[in-house]
Enzyme design. Sequence first.
Site, PDB file in Angstrom:
ATOM      1  N   HIS A  57       5.997 136.845 122.578  1.00 27.13           N
ATOM      2  CA  HIS A  57       5.718 138.246 122.295  1.00 27.13           C
ATOM      3  C   HIS A  57       5.365 138.508 120.839  1.00 27.13           C
ATOM      4  CE1 HIS A  57      10.045 138.143 121.247  1.00 27.13           C
ATOM      5  NE2 HIS A  57       9.783 139.175 120.463  1.00 27.13           N
ATOM      6  N   ARG A  64      18.290 140.206 143.767  1.00 24.41           N
ATOM      7  CA  ARG A  64      19.259 140.198 144.862  1.00 24.41           C
ATOM      8  C   ARG A  64      20.429 141.127 144.581  1.00 24.41           C
ATOM      9  NH1 ARG A  64      22.347 134.302 144.411  1.00 24.41           N
ATOM     10  NH2 ARG A  64      23.077 134.525 142.257  1.00 24.41           N
ATOM     11  N   LEU A  83      16.667 133.789 145.164  1.00 28.04           N
ATOM     12  CA  LEU A  83      15.711 132.821 144.632  1.00 28.04           C
ATOM     13  C   LEU A  83      16.096 131.386 144.962  1.00 28.04           C
ATOM     14  CD1 LEU A  83      14.943 134.377 141.118  1.00 28.04           C
ATOM     15  CD2 LEU A  83      13.676 134.635 143.260  1.00 28.04           C
ATOM     16  N   LYS A  97      20.817 133.909 112.845  1.00 28.44           N
ATOM     17  CA  LYS A  97      21.600 135.003 113.421  1.00 28.44           C
ATOM     18  C   LYS A  97      22.684 135.433 112.423  1.00 28.44           C
ATOM     19  CE  LYS A  97      20.846 134.211 118.341  1.00 28.44           C
ATOM     20  NZ  LYS A  97      20.178 135.531 118.475  1.00 28.44           N
ATOM     21  N   HIS A 146       8.240 130.747 118.333  1.00 32.84           N
ATOM     22  CA  HIS A 146       7.825 131.899 117.540  1.00 32.84           C
ATOM     23  C   HIS A 146       7.319 131.515 116.149  1.00 32.84           C
ATOM     24  CE1 HIS A 146       9.355 134.253 120.718  1.00 32.84           C
ATOM     25  NE2 HIS A 146      10.622 134.302 120.346  1.00 32.84           N
ATOM     26  N   ASP A 162      15.292 127.739 119.952  1.00 36.45           N
ATOM     27  CA  ASP A 162      15.171 129.127 120.366  1.00 36.45           C
ATOM     28  C   ASP A 162      14.082 129.868 119.603  1.00 36.45           C
ATOM     29  OD1 ASP A 162      16.066 131.343 121.957  1.00 36.45           O
ATOM     30  OD2 ASP A 162      17.107 132.140 120.202  1.00 36.45           O
ATOM     31  N   LYS A 221       9.903 132.043 127.533  1.00 36.65           N
ATOM     32  CA  LYS A 221      10.591 130.946 126.867  1.00 36.65           C
ATOM     33  C   LYS A 221      12.086 131.027 127.212  1.00 36.65           C
ATOM     34  CE  LYS A 221      12.180 132.870 122.520  1.00 36.65           C
ATOM     35  NZ  LYS A 221      13.579 132.481 122.526  1.00 36.65           N
TER      36      LYS A 221
END
Length: 487
Positions: free
Chosen positions: A175, A48, A92, A337, A237, A232, A145
């Site tokens: 991925h 949009r 949406l 991280k 993963h 996460d 995810k």
Amino acid sequence: MQTDSSFTFVLFGGTGDLSMRKILPALFEAHRAGGMLHDSGKIVAVARHAADRGEYLQWVNEHVKPHVSKNGVDEAAWTSFLARIEFVKIDLGNPEDFVHLRDAIQDLPGIRVFYLATGPSLFVPICHALASVGLNENARIVLEKPLGYDLKSSNAINDAVGEIFAEEQIYRIDHYLGKEPVQNLLALRFGNALFEPLWRREWVESIQITIAEELGVEARGDFYDNTGALRDMVQNHLLQLLSIVAMEPPHSMDSDSVRDEKLRVLRALKPIDPNEIGKVAVRGQYHAGGIRGTAVPGYATEAGVKPDSTTETFVALKVEIENWRWSGVPFFLRTGKRLADRVAEIVVNFRPVPHSALGASALRAGANRLVIRLQPNETIRLYCLAKQPGEGMNLASVHLDLAFDKFFREGQMEAYQRLLLDVIRGRLALFVRRDEQEAAWRWVEPILNEWKTSTRPPKPYAAGTWGPAAASAMLAQHGTCWLEEEN
């Protein structure tokens, strides 16, 4: 590899970061290679934030080009790629807008692929809206995810999507499963007599799987503070990579044979005893520090993060698999991280020889190992001992490189490119089945619940280091260390 599969690829979140950095660059590389995408295949971006197709293509030129073709953009290929792209402006949040999407694609040929590069809160509304205009037939849907916040919310999303799309239509993407070294790991294990006899408890001492990031939460502080590293990265993963490493040989590489074996691994994970979590799980949170000489703030001062947050930005786990092949072999998983380097790798440490006539160096841990590097550079190295030149029997560590670029003219295919082509061609082997996802959530839930109610804060670590000292101490208890500590 050529295909005769015509397709209409509908990209929700068409102006989002994931679409710009990964999805459209991957589709361009497949287009540029020639023969991978059917000539009549179309890409329909849905968003949009653009007024019309012209404005959207201008956005693509500005935001996608920097992420394609490291050696420069082939302008002729780029122009013909843009000719594949259509644009539909949709809110949406308004199901009535989906009539415009139906009208735009109803006469386009081939299988329809709906890629939901949106937040998970939009998955169910989008699926209902697609069904309301009859677009759930002859279609495949790709879900990014995170799929849920815990087992209950994951099941709620899967139940709702499953009412509209059959399981064989649903592609839950991870991925990491599309990365070339992961594919080569399967080839090494199941295509060579050399490795498979060694791939078991008698010969493997321990296995490490690391996904480390230098970046912090960037502009995703609000999202990340409600998610954390366990949700996460570990639930998807890391556990997916674990299942690939530890799975039994499938009877074939068809979709369900591969996923059946991965599921068996996930179901064989030793359940986490809530009373033992402190011994097998380390959670940390980065404080202010430096990354390659640049000062960076602590997590609690990042935009969107609560000042008193106890969300973990680092997780290290000791995992055991209760089956005949792996009983007694510790698997050490780690992610975080603001760590010292950006790296994703699998380290298989083989046991030292039982007796050495060549000196103590042949008996040391880690003398023989296989390192599968997933990022930043994708390589596979086999480390072993060899005699140093000169007098005496002095041993040194050497490695054998699997240099694919020297054996194959074709360049390595990026993970998203491989996975998107698999969606178009209807190949499900590299996508997560619902029962796999449920098994992973069920295993991590005791840790989630314990950390949610714990009064102990995450262990601090300075940005630019490899995480809390407790993660190293956990391995030291088993007579080993993380790979970078040994080097």
